[in-house]
Each structure stands twice: as C-alpha cells, then as structure tokens.
Design a protein around this motif. Structure first.
Motif, mmCIF file in Angstrom:
data_model
loop_
_atom_site.group_PDB
_atom_site.id
_atom_site.type_symbol
_atom_site.label_atom_id
_atom_site.label_comp_id
_atom_site.label_asym_id
_atom_site.label_seq_id
_atom_site.Cartn_x
_atom_site.Cartn_y
_atom_site.Cartn_z
ATOM 1 N N ALA A 1 3.842 -7.951 -11.564
ATOM 2 C CA ALA A 1 2.637 -7.921 -12.012
ATOM 3 C C ALA A 1 1.650 -7.992 -10.794
ATOM 4 O O ALA A 1 0.701 -7.056 -10.852
ATOM 5 C CB ALA A 1 2.188 -8.826 -12.917
ATOM 6 N N SER A 2 2.031 -8.693 -9.987
ATOM 7 C CA SER A 2 1.124 -9.052 -8.632
ATOM 8 C C SER A 2 1.026 -7.899 -7.626
ATOM 9 O O SER A 2 1.941 -7.473 -7.120
ATOM 10 C CB SER A 2 1.251 -10.432 -8.045
ATOM 11 N N ALA B 1 -0.083 -7.435 -4.913
ATOM 12 C CA ALA B 1 0.330 -7.901 -3.345
ATOM 13 C C ALA B 1 1.904 -8.009 -3.288
ATOM 14 O O ALA B 1 2.449 -7.651 -2.228
ATOM 15 C CB ALA B 1 -0.321 -9.093 -2.881
ATOM 16 N N THR B 2 2.503 -8.709 -4.180
ATOM 17 C CA THR B 2 3.815 -8.885 -4.221
ATOM 18 C C THR B 2 4.672 -7.497 -4.361
ATOM 19 O O THR B 2 5.891 -7.440 -3.548
ATOM 20 C CB THR B 2 4.074 -9.914 -5.356
#
Lengths: 528, 325
Positions: free
Chosen positions: A228-229, A231-232
């Motif tokens: 979901a993130s 950046a990750t």
C-alpha cells in the motif's frame, strides 16, 4: 563402493544444478491494493477482475489493444436479430481436469445473475440461455443489443460440477457469515492456477500446463504482494526485489526511469476525470446563492468550464501524464472522438458569462473531492479552486477519503453535493454506458442515470441513448452517439477534465504488455 | 488479594465496554461500507438491500448490543472485504505482529540499558554525546520517516535487506514464524529497528537519568568507601536500583509497541494486525476494526492488570494498608 556413492552424489548434484539452470521463472509484482477474495462474481472492480482473469476466462477476451478476441467461444454469430449463437471451444479443461461444456456456460449465466452477484449487468435478467448441443449455446434477447458481449471478457466461466461439489453455488456476498469455497479457491480454464491465496498478504499463481492456447509467456510462478505504501512499493522495485509494480506515483516516474535496470511504462488510461454540477435542485445545498440554482444556467456552467486551464493542470499537477479531454469517454473508445474539441480556456469570457448570468462578483460554492481515489485528485481540485477564484468564484473545498466522499455524494448519501470531481471508465468500453450512467436523467432515488450526481437531464439525450442501445448497424450507431455527445457538450452537462495516465514500474528483466484498462495479464509476460 | 483482583477484573470489563462503545460511535463517521463492497454498476436498491442485510440500518445502540452479544462468544463476524471470519484473519496475523513487537522490545532493552548505563557513568565522553544526539533523532523523527530512510539506505542503495514483507515463514501449528529462516530474519531487521527505536531511546534516557540519580546517593558512596570494584558498584548496586521504574515503563511500552506497530507494518508491508487494521479503515471494514480495537484494549487491560497485581505482590506497604481497612 565409496566411489559409486560419490559418483551418484555428483550426478545428483549435477541434476540439481541443471534443474536450477533451466530454472523456474518467477515473476514478483506488487499493486497498491489487495486482492480480497476470489469469487469472480463478488466484486465488479478492475483490479479484482484483472487478477482473476489470469485464472479464469470468459467466452471472449480482450487483446493488447482491447480488441475483442475469441476465448472459450471460438466464434459467434447473430442468427436472428434477437438470437446470438456461441460456438464453444472444444477440448478445454478446467484446472481440476473437468471438461468445459455448454452446461458450464448456462450454470455461470445463472450464477452471474443470482442474488448477491455484483456483475448482474453483464447479462440482462431477461436473456434466456439455451443449450443447442454440448458446444453450442444460444442467447435469446428481448430486443436487439449490439454490445451484448462487450463485457464478457470479465464474465468468467465457472465449472458447474466443481462449484456444486464445493457448495459454492450461492455467490459469496458481503453479508455472508460463512466463508464460501469459491471465495478462497479458484478453478478456471486460464493460463495460471491460483496455488495459495492469503488475502492481503500474498497470492501465488503457477502455470497451468493444460491451457488450450499456446502460451506467449515463459513464467512458471507468479507472486503477487499488495504494497500500500507508495515509497515502499517503489523502493522494492528499485532494489530489484520485485519485477513490476503499479501504480507508480507521478512524482516517482523520473526516479524509476533514471534508475539502472528499471523503466516506467506510461500511457493514457481509459478513465475520464470530470467535474459535475448540481442542476437538479432549485437551490444549491452548499452555496452563497439562495433561492435559485446558478448551475441551472448554462452560462454559469460554461463560465466554470472556460475558467480552468487544463494545460496548466497537465503540466503542473499531472507532470505531463494526462490528456485533456473534450468528451466524457476516452477518445480510445469512440472512433469519432477527434471531431470534438474542448471549449477554450478563456478567463475573460468566463467573467463575462458570469456577469451576464447575474453574478458579476461571483459567488461561493462547496466542492466535494476524493483524496485517495484518482491520480492526484485532491491537487486537481485545489487547482480548479484556484482557477475559479480568478474569475470571482469562491470554492470551499471538501476533500475526503473515498469511503467518506462516496458515502456523501452517491445516491445512498442523497446526492449531497453541489459541485464535485468524479472519474468514470465505461466498463463495456462503449459510449452507451456513459450516456446512460452519467448523462441520463434520474430521479431523487437514483433510478436512471445513477452516477449523474448533478442530475443533468435532457430528454433528447435519453431518447438517443435508447436508440443507440438497439441499433445494430455500427455506422448509424456512431452517428447517434456523436449526436448525443454534441447535445451534452452544447448543454455543458459536465466539465470533462482529462484522461488520467497510468504508470507501471517495470524491471528491465521483464517484458510486459500494458493495457489501457490497467489490467495486468501474465499471459504475455516474458522474463529473461 | 482475591477481592482486589475481582475489583480490577470488573473495572477491566467496564473499560472494554467503554472502548467498544466509543469505537462504535466512531464507526458512524468513517464512511459507508457498502460503497466499498460493491462495484459501480450496482443499483441503488441493491445497495440498500445489502445495507439492510448487514444490519447497518439499525440504530447504533442496537448494532452495539448485537456486537457485544456476539463478541462475548468470540464471534466477531465476517470481514466485509475478505468474506472470511474476522477471528480467523486476526489469528493469522497475530503471530507476525507479536514477533515483530517482541523482537523490537528486546532490541530496545538490550541496546537501551547498556547505552543508558554508559551515558550515565561517562557524562562528558564524546561517545555519550553521540548516543544522546542519536537518541534525539529516535525520539523526534516520526516512525514512517525512519522506516523509509532505512529502506532507502539498506534496501535500495546497499541492497542488504529486503524492503517489505516477512520473508519465508515456517508454520508451527497455527503459529507462523519468520524466526527460523534466513530470509525471515533478514526481513525482521529493518522493521524491528524502526519500531523499537523510540522505545530504545526512551529506555536509554530513563536509565541514564536514574543512574545519575542513584550514583549520588549515600549507599553508593559507602560502597565505594568499602573499596568495592567499580564493576560491582555500577552494576550490582546502582543498576539494580534503577531497574524498578525501567521494568514498569518497559511493561507498559510493550502494549504501546503492539498498538503502534500499525505504522511500521504499513511502511514495510508487514503482514500483521496493524496492516490489516489500516486496510480495514480505508475500506470501512467495520468487523475488522471493531475486533482489532477490542483486542488492543484487551491487551492494555491485561498488561495493566498484571502490573497492578505485581505491585501488590512486590510492595508490602500496599498489602499492609489494605489489611488495616
């Protein structure tokens, strides 16, 4: 003896090495959302249907350019205006080894339209499905419908025997208390089987050797992880842990491009982002104007239209990844789209129109906007508010998460909005869907054009839509569609903004086909 | 003692009920679950029918009573998004969160206490100053930023450690563990540091402050006067006496670590309960939200109860006072 042993060991080692050398190609990828459950009739949503489309297949499928191709049906013909005949492919087997026959199609048609199904629109309730022989099925319609099969690429055929044996005939519905077998397992005819599915954690596919078509992929296993993130997700691609991620936020596209070993694939998506205005109420719910509704005046709607500079939004907000649109449907989906042009950006004309309409000093209006649904949705709304401020209209922006936003503006919230931003992809890839859902008249309960949140109504458009639905001749049909769009554009029923772009991040180790509907199909992935 | 425990248990039940009530009141403001459960083409009537079947049209109090009735039997219903029993889903996610939290807590203790002792004893050394500046970062930087920084350095640039997920897990009964595989251990490093950093700095500063306090006391001076070696003075006499508040704080912080794992889990896509909860919030999955909040409330209540009972056992004065009554 010892020698034999060591030779045996060496052989075993060699065999092991050889097997890893010709090793299984695994594709690892991530998407921002989760694949919640596996019942193909539970949720009418692009990502879910796309993921299931790797395991299940419909009678038709769509190719790289969204053209309709035969899949489980080899061919079809309209034998009488109201009777369509589908010739089913022979020798197709489900993942569990069962044969695919006409019975499965009839069963799937019933299940598709049963209580709890979210895909009922794929096939009208009054369409009869008749078995002619084991590999021929007739669909008998109440009236002609040239786009009957347009959405059948995502109407997946299930195995009657498997579904019945596993007690999964009832469609997994949101209000069920017992988990349904079909929600946790899949048994299709597609190129991949689903081995394990841990909802929200990981889903593993493996190649189905008995697939009827010649594979154009070289994968053995596919691992899907939801991340979901943003950046990750991007970090996992850049570090080489994943072969493919999507979507890539527009601000990260350059980074993915600049990184060695990854690239960004971008293109226009089918979704049209637009603004709508409440034209139904006699007084707006959220506005400084009392006793009348300024949006009922076409001049005000046009003034709003011409106050917004879409090129600036494209450059600054979307960083080039959008295509300003004149139509409420992607130009990709309507052959005569290039006949239509946007009203020009002209703040002076806009001010003049507002003055003529009786608002020389502008007015204030509340605007509803989601902040986690479309690409940069909140930023677009803020920019629109800034442009409108220049012509004297004060916008009170209410940007909220999609769960809150939709609860407010849709029928269930009583269409509680005066001015809103929405996106729409016609699921049939056809203009009629837009004319019916977005431009069609509706009542207060939402019967009619359910997603025509502003309640725009032109009976002429409705009449044309009804004729478009039944016109079998493609050329005449396009004429009618063009006429309907001309009417809605003349009325300024909505303010189309742009086609948002789609962006995938892909490792140089894989080749993928990017489809404009943002579906990711493994059947055309090559890893090297 | 028995009466005390029963009184605390009753209070605990009351706390749980209040948490449930507050949670339920909040659910009214998170949005409409039905729109997240169906596709765009579902008609208004069908949406309404679904809302009715889910019991969402009932008054909040009725919904609340229904929830409490089922929860008492450990039935938390079926997830709106996943169509699976919530109790199962949380059970599957629990090991991931607990492993991460315990490793973080251990990390915080094993690194935090020695650092605290060192900085307490050597106030002016360069290393102490360095530790203190680092601890400032730990206290002031938000967790998600630390996580992203670690990912950027160790996953993207150095490519030593994975940026997401739990690696390979081994199933032991219903418990899935990542502690037995190399990839599982590697995957644990960054999230554990991210989650434990705040607690580590907190414990370090606490130990340091306590040490500074204790070092000045008379019995330490006497211990030195007796000619005891520094090692014994510092660790047997001083450190031992600093540990009482440290243990209390560490115990209470364990609950916080579990509850605040939400952010770390989201950054690292760690498949634990926190991630499940955050996804549930985005999709208005009320059964999951309700069950998670109850579980966290339960954890806090249990930890507090244990701490209270421990006090009661440890501190003779408490017992004596009660006896007088």
């Amino acid at each position: 003896m010892r020698r034999i042993k060591s030779v045996a060991a060496a052989t075993a080692l060699a065999a092991l090495l050889a097997s890893t050398a010709a090793s299984a190609e695994t594709l690892k990828f991530a998407f921002q959302g989760t694949l919640n459950q596996l019942d193909p009739y539970s949720l009418n949503e692009t990502f879910t249907l796309g993921m299931l489309g790797n395991a299940y297949e419909g009678l038709t499928r769509r190719g790289a350019n969204l053209e309709i191709e035969p899949a489980l049906a080899e061919s079809w013909e309209i034998v009488e205006p109201n009777r369509w005949r589908f010739h089913l492919r022979k020798g197709v087997k489900f993942h569990n080894g069962n044969d695919f026959t006409a019975e499965d199609v009839v069963f799937s048609a019933e299940r598709l339209r049963a209580e709890g199904s979210d895909l009922k629109t794929r096939l009208g309730a009054d369409v009869k499905v008749e078995i002619v022989d084991d590999h021929t099925v007739d669909f008998v319609l109440p009236g002609p419908n040239p786009i009957l099969h347009y959405e059948w690429d995502t109407w997946y055929i299930m195995d009657k025997e498997w579904t019945e044996a596993n007690n999964a005939v009832k469609v997994t519905s949101a209000s069920d208390t017992n988990p349904n077998h079909a929600a946790l397992h899949a048994n299709g005819t597609g190129p991949f089987r689903i081995d394990t599915h841990e909802a929200g954690v990981k889903t593993v596919y493996s190649k189905y050797d008995g697939w009827w078509d010649k594979p154009t992929h070289n994968l053995d296993t596919v691992e899907f992880t939801p991340i979901a993130s943003d950046a990750t997700r991007i970090a996992a691609l850049l570090s080489g842990e994943l072969d493919m991620v999507y979507p890539v936020p527009v601000q990260d596209i350059k980074r993915v491009e600049d990184n060695d070993g990854t690239r960004a694939l971008t293109g226009p998506e089918l979704r049209t982002i637009f603004l709508g205005m409440d034209q139904r109420r006699d007084e707006l719910l959220h506005s400084s104007v009392k006793g009348k509704n300024p949006f009922q005046d076409r001049r005000v709607r046009l003034a709003f239209y011409q106050a917004i500079d879409m090129e600036a939004i494209k450059d600054k907000v979307m960083r080039g990844l959008s295509t300003p649109s004149a139509l409420m449907i992607s130009p990709f989906l309507f052959s005569r789209a290039d006949e239509f042009k946007r009203y020009p950006y002209d703040p002076e004309a806009s001010k003049k129109l507002l003055a003529e309409a009786g608002y020389p000093d502008g007015f204030s209006v509340g605007m509803d906007c989601p902040n986690d649904r479309y690409v940069n949705d909140e930023a677009i709304c803020q920019t629109v508010a800034a442009f409108l401020a220049r012509v004297g209209v004060k916008v009170d922006l209410n940007a909220q998460p999609k769960a809150k936003y939709f609860a407010k503006v849709l029928a269930s919230g009583g269409y509680d909005t005066s001015f809103y931003l929405l996106g729409w992809t016609p699921s049939s890839f056809d203009s009629w869907n837009v004319l019916a859902n977005i431009e069609g008249c509706r009542d207060d309960a939402g019967n009619g054009g359910q997603f025509n949140l502003g309640g725009y109504c032109n009976p002429e458009v409705d009449k044309l839509a009804a004729r478009i639905l039944e016109e079998n001749d493609p050329e005449k049909r396009d004429d009618l569609i063009a006429e309907a769009f001309r009417l809605t554009i003349g009325d300024v029923s909505h303010i189309p903004l742009h086609q948002q772009g789609l962006a995938w991040g892909v490792s140089d180790k894989v080749d993928v086909v990017q489809r404009a509907d943002n579906q990711f199909l493994f059947r055309s992935v090559q890893k090297h | 003692m028995l009466a005390f425990t029963i009184r605390r248990l009753l209070q605990a039940i009351l706390v749980m009920l209040v948490v449930a009530l507050i949670a339920f009141t909040l659910f009214r403001y998170v949005g409409d679950p039905v729109n997240q459960m169906v596709g765009v083409e579902t008609s208004a009537e069908e949406r309404e029918a679904l809302r009715e079947r889910l019991g969402l049209n009932a008054p909040v109090m009725v919904q609340f009573a229904r929830f409490i009735g089922h929860a008492a039997l450990f039935d938390f219903g079926t997830s709106y998004q996943f169509k699976q029993p919530v109790a199962d889903m949380i059970g599957k996610r629990l090991p991931a969160t607990l492993e991460l939290s315990l490793v973080s807590a251990l990390l915080a203790l094993l690194v935090g206490i020695p650092m605290g002792v060192y900085t307490g004893l050597n106030r002016d050394s360069a290393l102490s100053k360095f530790f203190l500046s680092v601890s400032l970062i730990g206290i002031s930087l938000p967790t998600f930023l630390i996580g992203i920084l670690l990912i950027f350095v160790f996953s993207v640039n150095l490519q030593w450690l994975p940026s997401f997920g739990r690696g390979e897990v081994v199933q032991i009964g219903w418990w899935s563990t990542g502690l037995l595989t190399t990839s599982g251990l590697k995957a644990l490093v960054l999230p554990a540091i991210t989650l434990g950093l705040f607690q580590m700095t907190l414990i370090m500063r606490l130990v340091r402050a306590e040490m500074l306090e204790v070092i000045r006391t008379d019995y330490i001076k006497f211990a030195r006067a007796r000619g005891l070696p520094d090692r014994i003075v510092h660790f047997r006499h001083a450190l031992k006496n600093t540990l009482v508040p440290v243990i209390t704080i560490a115990g209470l912080q364990l609950g916080t670590i579990i509850a605040f794992a939400i952010i770390t889990e989201t950054v690292f896509q760690w498949p634990g309960m926190g991630l499940l909860f955050l996804q549930a919030v985005q999709n208005v999955d009320i059964p999951i939200m309700a069950a998670y909040l109850m579980l966290i409330a339960f954890l806090f209540v249990v930890i507090n109860l244990i701490v209270d009972i421990l006090y009661f056992l440890v501190d003779p004065r408490l017992r004596a006072e009660r006896a007088v009554h």
